[in-house]
Structure formats: C-alpha cells, structure tokens
Design an enzyme around this catalytic site. Structure first.
Site, short mmCIF file in Angstrom:
data_model
loop_
_atom_site.label_atom_id
_atom_site.label_comp_id
_atom_site.label_asym_id
_atom_site.label_seq_id
_atom_site.Cartn_x
_atom_site.Cartn_y
_atom_site.Cartn_z
N HIS A 142 0.75 -1.17 0.02
CA HIS A 142 -0.10 0.03 0.04
C HIS A 142 0.93 1.07 0.03
CE1 HIS A 142 -3.15 3.11 1.10
NE2 HIS A 142 -2.42 3.34 2.29
N ASP B 153 7.54 21.06 -26.88
CA ASP B 153 7.68 19.91 -26.03
C ASP B 153 8.61 19.82 -24.97
OD1 ASP B 153 7.46 16.90 -25.26
OD2 ASP B 153 6.81 16.48 -27.56
N TRP C 5 7.27 0.10 3.57
CA TRP C 5 7.62 0.81 2.37
C TRP C 5 9.04 1.35 2.39
CZ3 TRP C 5 8.82 6.21 1.00
CH2 TRP C 5 8.70 7.03 1.88
N SER D 186 13.34 5.97 -13.92
CA SER D 186 12.53 6.74 -14.42
C SER D 186 12.31 8.17 -13.76
CB SER D 186 11.09 5.91 -14.31
OG SER D 186 9.94 6.65 -14.67
N SER D 187 12.20 8.34 -12.44
CA SER D 187 12.22 9.70 -12.03
C SER D 187 13.19 10.34 -12.51
CB SER D 187 12.04 9.71 -10.50
OG SER D 187 10.57 8.73 -10.08
N HIS E 82 12.83 12.21 3.32
CA HIS E 82 12.22 13.50 3.78
C HIS E 82 11.96 14.50 2.50
CE1 HIS E 82 9.90 15.93 6.25
NE2 HIS E 82 10.27 16.96 5.38
N GLU F 178 11.28 13.42 -0.12
CA GLU F 178 10.48 12.77 -0.98
C GLU F 178 9.08 13.29 -0.65
OE1 GLU F 178 10.21 10.61 -3.37
OE2 GLU F 178 8.36 9.96 -3.08
N TYR G 72 8.21 16.16 0.16
CA TYR G 72 8.03 17.39 -0.39
C TYR G 72 7.93 17.17 -1.89
CZ TYR G 72 8.88 19.19 4.12
OH TYR G 72 9.00 19.36 5.51
N SER H 102 -2.39 26.36 -6.65
CA SER H 102 -2.25 27.93 -6.86
C SER H 102 -2.33 28.22 -8.42
CB SER H 102 -0.56 28.06 -6.80
OG SER H 102 -0.25 28.00 -5.28
N HIS I 197 14.15 13.84 11.85
CA HIS I 197 12.92 13.73 12.71
C HIS I 197 12.25 12.67 12.50
CE1 HIS I 197 10.53 16.08 9.36
NE2 HIS I 197 10.35 14.93 9.34
N HIS I 198 12.56 11.81 11.56
CA HIS I 198 11.78 10.34 11.52
C HIS I 198 12.40 9.38 12.34
CE1 HIS I 198 9.54 11.60 7.77
NE2 HIS I 198 10.69 12.28 7.44
N THR J 208 5.71 26.97 4.83
CA THR J 208 4.35 26.09 4.56
C THR J 208 3.28 26.90 5.11
OG1 THR J 208 5.88 24.22 5.08
CG2 THR J 208 3.48 23.77 4.47
N LYS K 12 2.26 29.73 2.86
CA LYS K 12 1.47 29.25 1.54
C LYS K 12 -0.17 29.29 2.03
CE LYS K 12 4.79 26.76 -1.35
NZ LYS K 12 4.67 27.69 -2.49
N ARG L 250 1.44 1.08 15.14
CA ARG L 250 1.51 0.87 13.75
C ARG L 250 1.76 -0.39 13.34
NH1 ARG L 250 4.93 5.67 10.70
NH2 ARG L 250 4.18 4.40 8.84
#
Lengths: 235, 638, 104
Positions: B80, B109, B144, B174-175, B258, B260, B262, B273, B307-308, B333, B336, B455
């Site tokens: 998941h 293009d 994950w 790919s990314s 981290h 990731e 964002y 926006s 912080h994780h 943040t 915004k 968890r």
C-alpha cells in the site's frame, strides 16, 4: 502591448517558425544537453557523497582486518600489512590528472579545427589541432588508470581483503568500484568519439559533443581527487 | 459569469494523430500523450493501492478479525505504501509535469522527448515488476521504508525484498531521467518574455521538485545498492555481526525520504495555486513569496530527515537541531496557506468541484500540518512515533493534501486534456464522499494513536480503547471506495459523453488556456511572446491584473523572430500544414526501457543458485539495451 | 539573437598554456600531499587532515573552474553545480557528526 485581436488563423508561414532544426529558440542561448549534463553532475555529487559518507562512517569500525593504514594480526597470528599502497595510487592519481589535461586539449583541438593554421607553424601548433591524438591519449590514460585499479583490486584480494571481508572491504570496493565503473563508461564514450573522429571527422560544429564528454570526464577526475584524499591519505 | 461556456467548435477532428492504435502509443514522444499515459496508469495503481488499503482496514475493523494472516498483512501495508508513494502519487504529479509544463511555458515539447517516453515505460514496467509478486504472495513485506537489518537475508530470506530493492531502483531511474528532462525544459524552453518570475506557480513548484528528485534519489539508490550487495553478494553494509551500524540504512533512507514527501506535496500545491486564482477571479496573492517559500521548503527539506528517527537515541544535540529545523520548515509552509486564503479573500468565488478540492486541501493540509508540528518536538514524538497518530498525520497531508490537490488539478485540466468536461454532479458526489470518507477514516486515528495503538500490527486485542476508532476508520474507507468508484465512472464516461469544452472554459490566466482543447500536436502554431505573469488575463480581462504592479521587467520583451504577440488560437491544423517539424515517433525508448527491466529481472535469479540463467537474462537484456541506446543516440530527433 | 548570446557566453578562453600551467599546479599539489604523507611528524600533527582537505579542495576548485570552464561559462552552470555541491557537503558533514566520526 497586449493585442485585443485574436490571431486565429496563423499563416502557413511555412518553414520559418521552427524550420531550422539545429537552432531552436532557447531561453538562455545554451544547448539543452549542456544544461542536462550539469544537472546530471549535480546529481552525481549526491551519489558519490552517499558512498563517501558511508566509507567515512565505517572508518575505523571494522571488527577484523586487513585495515587501510594499520597492521592487523588475526586470531591465527597471521600478520597483514596496511593494505593501501600509496606510491602506486599516487601514480594512478597522476595518470588520471594528466588525462584531464589531455581531455582539455582534445576539446581545444576540436575548437581550433575551423581556424587556419598560421604559416610556419611548429609541431606543437599542429599537434594542438589533432583531436584524434588527444582523445586517444585521454582514453589511453583512462584505461591505464583502470589497469592500476584492476591491479590494486586483485592484489588486495590476494592479500586477504575482499568485498565481504569487513566494513572497510565492503565500503572501499563499492566506492572505488562505482568510481571505476564511471571511468569505464567515460573511456567507452571517448573511444566512441574517437571512432566518429576517425570516420566522419569531428569539427567545430561538434564542439558541444566533446564538451559534454569532457565535463563528465573532469567530474570523474574530481571525484577521484576527493577519494584519494579521504580514503588514501587521511588516516 | 457561467463557469462553463459552451464553445462553438469542437476541436477534436484535425488534432487526432494519423495513427490511433496501440503502436502509436508505444512510439509516441509527444508530452501530452505521455502525460495521458501517466495519468491512466497512475489512476490504475491508485486503485490498486486503495484496494490494498481496503483489505488492511477490513482486517483492522474489529479486534482479532482474522480476515488476513499476519504475513499477508505485512505484504499489504508494505505494498500500500510503496504503491501509493511510487506508483500513484508521484506518477500523478508526473502526468501533470508532462502534460502541462510545456504548455504553461509556451514550448512545443520537453527538451528530450524520447527520454520522456523512456521515463514512462520504465515506470510502467517497474510498476508491474514490483506489483506482480503480491499475486503470488511474495510481495515485499518489510514496510515501504524497508529498514535494514530487517531486510537483509538474515531476517528476510525470501525473494520479497529482492523485488522491492530491484523494483525501486528501476522506478528511481524513471524519476531521475524525467527530472533532468524537466530541469532542462524549464530553464531553456520558455517562450520569449517568460522570465522565471513570470512562470505559472505549477511550473515553479515542479521546478523545485525536479531538483529535489535529482538530489534525493541518489542516497536511496546507494542505500538500495548496499542492500542489494548484502543480499546477493554477502557484503557487510548492514551486517551487525561485522560491526555494521543499524542506523546507516535509516539515515540514508530518510535523507531521501524527507525530500520525497516534499516531492509528493509541492506539485499539488502548484495545482492549487493555479485553481484558486482562477475561481476567485483574482491574481494569486503574494506570488513572489509563494515562489521563495517553495524554494525554501525544498532547500530546508534536506535538513530535517532525522525527525523520522527521534526514537533511535541520537542524543540531545542531534534531536534538538533536527527539531528546530523541522519547526522552521513549518514557516514557509504556513505562509502558503495564508497566501491562498488571501487570494480567495474578496474574490468572486465559483465553487466548482475543482475549487472545492483546492479549498479542501488548504483545510486538510492545515490539520496534517498541525499534527506534523506536534511531531517536531522529540519528547512529544516519543509518544507519537510508531503509533496511529503518525498514520493520521501523513494521511492528512498525503490524502488531504496531495490527492485532493491532484483531484483539483484533474477536474481543472480534464477539459484541456480531452476537450470535454467531467460531470459536475458526479464530481460533487465524489468530492463530498471523499471529504467525509477521508476524515472519517483518518481523524479517529489521532485518538487510537495517542491511546497507544501501534503501527504495522496486523491485529489488536479488544478492550484497549481502540475498537470504536478502528471501526469508524474502516467505515470511512468504504466511503472512499464509493467515492473513487464515482470518480472512475465519471473519468471514463466523460471522455465520450462529457460536455464539450473550448480553449478556456474557466476563464484562466495562463498560456495553456490560449490554445484549443485538446491542444494540437504542435501546441502553439505561433509561439507567443509573454509580457506578464497572466498573459491571458492581460488579453481578455485586463481589469483583473490592473492592480498588479507591472514592473519595468514586464516591458522588457525579449524580441525574437520566432514569436508573435500574445494571442488566442482556436483553429487546429496538422504540424505539416504549418511547416512545424515534429519529432519522429519511435519505439526505441520503449525497447531500451524494456531491455533494461529485463536486465533487472535477470538479477532476481542470482540468489537461487541459478547463476547461469541469471547471467543469460541479464546479459541479453544489457546487449539489447546497449544496441537500442546506440540506435537512439545516433538517430535524429526530427 | 540566440546566436549572439551563445557567442557572448564563450568569450574568455584559456589558452593551451593556461591549461598546462593548471596541470602543473595540480601535479605539484598532489606531490606535496604525497610528500607530507611520508613525513611522520606532519602526519601526527593535528594540522595534517585539515591541510590535506584544503589541498584537495583547491585541486577540486581548480579543475572545476578551469578544466570544466565554470569560471568562464554562463552563470546558470555555477548555480546548477554549487547548489548540489553544498547540499552534498553538508549532508556528509552532518552524517559524520551523527555517527560520531566528527565531534566539536
């Protein structure tokens, strides 16, 4: 400034708009591929940073030897000398540094190709224009560097350090292996350029192609400068 | 003003490419088609991930439910997460990067169209590679985030983690390829006059995201490579017996992980926006600040990863530094959020479905942000970490944030992509079911989490105070299933039955709305030269931008013989009629992608004493790949 | 137009002589590093590691500025390189502190 009339029927101004395939409009006047290679080099900074960080994190933490700079005596009493060979690696470092010089001369040669050779020019002036020579020398010195690496790897294995032996072995071979793989790709790239030069010839219009290969090559050299210091010299 | 104007011409006929069969899709290098491919594939995987979530929530509906085994449960929650992060949300963003960025900046293009196609095929094949195993009960099962040493062969001896490691490496390629492409595109292919500070916000946020990708993916590539080496070749990176540090994986992973998150949220922010100003009929409030805060979020995002790891024992100094950085990042943040609210303030709001989703993002993300700031305090986090409180937090920001933002974008841009509107009534059902379902699912988790529900457990005993919250969460999930079904029905049906849309059904300000819907293959018949941030409003509704300070920069139009003044295009032709050279369709990107994935498949056999088979597959894949690459690099683009 | 910009960017060009000088400097610094490595009193000194790092940083900068032409090219390339370089360097340093390989 802002037109109120909608230009709804663009004239079939055939060809002019984007007719010339080679010089598309760009916002910077720079070639797309040059921007892409610098972005790629930026990304590679993080790739090698992760490898280098891991090497340095594990420095001095291997439970068993051989060790890079200090002697190791195993349980059976066998003595392992410090395994890094500074003289040999200094030589290979010098070889790689020189290859960067040759790369720069190769790029310059391609740039000079369109210009007239001044009358009475000496050997050096002529040699400067021989892109085949300098591309070949770069690739050759790159291959010599790889030869040194192969020698180093096999002699280390012979002396008892494999990629599985300890933290030092795992991190050392992976870091220098990644670097060596990058050098290998570079050598193949240069040899392809040399091949193109020998067949259809490289001229000033190919400057960008050689420039991109050169940027990659210099970056690989620069990474080795960092590795040489952090792995070999710093204790 | 009616929000949906019926145009007088349907612009489909002459924009269809000559081939419409499968081969035309395999050989396409058109960013709009590639964007469409990403969208369909990503929505498919979103459903797959949602199905996995439904099974999870059914298992957790009651204490000791017995619906799935513990091992199956581990595979479900791992897949998941993996599916949603890498196969759904990122590619949904990629769908918009692909479709939208060239249109927004006034380009024909992307910089490297074939590399673009390559990125998609690698994603599709990598997605299949990492998803198929669950059908055979050998899906990755260590979360994950795959913490080592749990994922080393000592504790995970099956092939599950091999699929995970190799699959993620494939997806990373790919990314990365796409990121180099878009960085070059945004830097180099903007229309004349479009300075960086005149770019639409979606393009700006996407620009920041591409840098996050190229800098964050290398660390995880290396972490995965180390794990691969340990699993296949017996190296010692994560081998505790050899003195390895159990935190090495965690640090390398979160240095990626981290940024990731964002990467996951900024594109949605960019879409919001775009949507908010259009449906408030007001320019975005504080454009400059929105750009700078996006950049700050990206930059600071590299400084908060640990912080994780507040519960691993890094020490007071490390904990404090990362805590401070995490609190700092809440500032741009929050900025915004306030700018969006100010955009709507005194605006002429039209509550289209797209607008509702955008507004919902502001509310839901704020809730997720509040729980996030609670996590930033290490002492508080010691209670929250590894509980459902964290699950609540990240689902509020990922579902309430990323997914809702993406839906806002889908409803907004569907007319541009297909030439037809999504049905607003069904859209409203989708929205409300989503909003209620999402909150019903995840709000209770704040409570079960703080009460101590852990968890990643496959079941729980009754009488701990969790029961009601889990039941509610499962009901919420079933509502989300209905919501998604409504959306899928709408999405598919509207392709052929939706109300026809013209160039600019919403009255929006940016370049993509000045051309037909769907756009012709060449995008712009004549590249426009841009003199402000809102070129279409300047043309159609100058009163809306009259209060924007048009600085001297606006007057500095970069003259270029390729471009003409800003205009609207309603006629469509073929590129040939207009003499615009288009890139050749080619199957080479597909061939290189396919053979590369075959190479990775070969590696799968390495651990089972099938060395010869492994080498055969890997080397054949490599040879085809090199040949394909050579052919690709030596053939002209157009 | 676009062409003018391109030519403008390729203005200052180091000559072959400059490149040779750079090569000589690089060789010289490398020789100093290796020489220092073999002097035990230098190796023992707390300045050894910082000195090595400074010298290799100097080589790094020289290759990037001159061989990779960063000094003479469009400023966008400086931006594309130094941003990632800073993030990479800070990440390495942070990790070294976190794993107690560096301390204040």
């Amino acid at each position: 400034m802002s037109s109120q009339t909608a230009h709804t029927a663009p004239s079939a101004a055939a060809g002019h708009d984007e007719g010339h395939a080679h010089t598309h409009h760009t916002s910077t006047g720079l070639d797309n591929r040059k921007i892409a290679i610098w972005a790629f080099i930026g990304s590679e900074c993080m790739l090698f940073a992760s490898l280098i960080a891991t090497y340095m994190i594990y420095k001095g933490r291997s439970l068993v030897g051989p060790f890079p700079h200090t002697e190791y005596v195993n349980e059976a009493g066998k003595v392992f000398k410090p395994i890094l060979d500074i003289p040999v690696t200094s030589a290979s470092t010098f070889v790689l540094l020189m290859s960067s010089l040759f790369m720069v001369l190769a790029l310059q040669a391609v740039q000079l190709k369109g210009t007239m050779i001044p009358a009475g020019a000496g050997t050096w002036t002529r040699l400067q224009r021989s892109s085949q020579l300098w591309l070949g020398m770069t690739a050759l010195f790159g291959a010599i560097f790889l030869g040194f690496q192969a020698y180093e790897f096999t002699s280390f294995v012979h002396e008892g350090l494999t990629i599985k032996t300890n933290l030092f072995g795992s991190s050392f071979f992976t870091l220098t292996g990644f670097h060596g793989a990058h050098v290998t790709v570079g050598v193949l790239w240069l040899m392809s350029l040399l091949w193109v030069d020998r067949t259809r010839g490289l001229g000033p219009q190919d400057e960008l192609l050689v420039d991109i290969a050169a940027l990659y090559w210099h970056f690989v050299d620069v990474v080795w400068i960092v590795i040489f210091t952090l792995v070999y010299l710093i204790q | 003003m009616a929000s949906i104007a019926a145009p007088t011409t349907a612009s489909h006929a002459s924009t269809e490419p000559e081939n419409t069969g499968i081969w035309s899709w395999i050989t396409t290098v058109d960013h709009k088609r590639i964007g469409t491919l990403y969208l369909w594939t990503a929505l498919f995987f979103f459903i797959v991930g949602g199905f996995e979530a439904t099974l999870i929530r059914t298992q957790l509906m009651r204490p000791n439910m017995g619906f799935v085994s513990a091992e199956t449960y581990n595979q479900l929650f791992t897949m998941h997460g993996t599916t949603m992060v890498f196969l759904a949300v990122m590619p949904l963003s990629a769908a918009f990067f692909n479709f939208l960025i060239p249109l927004q900046i006034g380009a024909r293009d992307v910089a490297f169209p074939r590399l673009n196609a390559f990125s998609y095929w690698v994603y599709l094949l990598g997605g299949i590679f990492i998803t198929l195993p669950i059908l055979f009960q050998v899906a990755p099962d260590a979360g994950w985030f795959g913490y080592a040493p749990l994922t080393t062969t000592r504790f995970s001896s099956g092939p599950n983690i091999d699929f995970w490691v190799l699959g993620l490496q494939i997806l990373g390629i790919s990314s990365l390829a796409a990121a180099f492409n878009f960085i070059t595109t945004i830097i180099n292919l903007r229309a004349p006059g479009m300075t960086l500070m005149r770019m639409p916000m979606f393009t700006w946020m996407s620009f920041v995201v591409q840098f996050l990708v190229i800098l964050a993916f290398p660390p995880i590539t290396i972490a995965l490579f180390f794990l691969l080496m340990d699993r296949f070749f017996g190296t010692t990176f994560y081998a505790i017996a050899a003195g390895a540090d159990p935190l090495l994986w965690q640090h390398l992973f979160w240095v990626f992980g981290h940024p990731e998150v964002y990467i996951l949220i900024l594109p949605a922010f960019g879409l919001v926006s775009e949507v908010l100003p259009t449906f408030s009929r007001k320019p975005l409030f504080g454009y400059n600040v929105m750009v700078y805060s996006g950049i700050m979020i990206g930059f600071l995002g590299f400084g908060v990863w640990a912080h994780h790891m507040f519960a691993v024992g890094m020490g007071a100094v490390a904990d404090s530094i990362f805590s401070l950085m995490t609190m700092l990042i809440a500032i741009p943040t929050g900025v915004k959020i306030f700018n969006w609210i100010a955009t709507m303030w005194s605006g002429e709001i039209r509550f289209t479905v797209s607008m509702k989703f955008a507004i919902a993002l502001i509310a839901m993300f704020t809730i997720g942000g509040i729980s996030g700031v609670m996590h930033s305090s290490p002492p508080a986090d010691l209670q929250q970490t590894d509980t459902y409180f964290v699950v609540a937090h990240f689902h509020y920001v990922l579902f309430g944030g990323s997914i809702m933002g993406i839906f806002a974008g889908i409803y907004f841009y569907y007319p541009k992509m297909t030439g037809r509107h999504l049905n607003e009534t069904q859209g409203n059902w989708h929205f409300w079911l989503n909003l209620i379902g999402m909150n019903l699912t995840f709000f209770p988790m704040h409570f079960s989490g703080l009460l101590g529900m852990s968890r990643r457990i496959y079941t729980y005993d009754a009488g701990q105070g969790f029961d009601m919250f889990n039941l509610l969460a499962t009901y919420g999930t079933y509502l989300l299933v209905v919501a998604t079904a409504v959306f899928v029905w709408n999405f598919i049906r509207s392709h052929t039955r939706g109300e026809i849309a013209g160039n600019d059904p919403w009255g929006a300000p940016t370049l993509e709305w000045s051309i037909p819907s769907p756009p012709p293959e060449y995008n712009f018949a004549k590249l426009p030269s841009v003199t402000s941030r809102y070129p279409l409003w300047d043309l159609n509704n100058p009163e809306m931008t009259s209060e924007i300070a048009h600085s001297a920069a606006d007057a500095k139009v970069i003259t270029d013989s390729h471009a003409v003044p800003m205009h609207i295009e309603t006629e469509t032709h073929t590129a040939k009629e207009l003499g615009i050279p288009m890139p050749f369709p080619t199957a080479k990107p597909f061939v290189v992608a396919f053979s590369m994935v075959v190479m990775f498949c070969g590696l799968l056999f390495l651990r089972n004493d099938m060395f010869a088979l492994s080498m055969t597959v890997t080397i054949s894949g490599a040879l085809v790949m090199v040949a394909g690459l050579y052919s690709w690099l030596t053939s002209p683009l157009e | 137009m676009a062409h003018d910009a391109e030519h403008a960017a390729a203005h200052a060009h180091p000559t072959g002589a400059t490149y040779l000088k750079v090569a000589f400097i690089l060789t010289f610094i490398t020789a100093v590093e290796v020489w220092a490595y073999y002097i035990p009193s230098i190796v023992a000194s707390p300045l050894f590691n910082p000195a090595l790092i400074i010298m290799s940083a100097a080589k790094f900068v020289i290759v990037v500025m001159f061989y990779m032409h960063l000094k003479y090219d469009h400023k966008i390339f400086k931006f594309l390189f130094t941003g990632p370089l800073i993030i990479a360097a800070v990440t390495i340093i942070a990790l070294l502190f976190l794993f107690n390989q560096l301390s204040l």
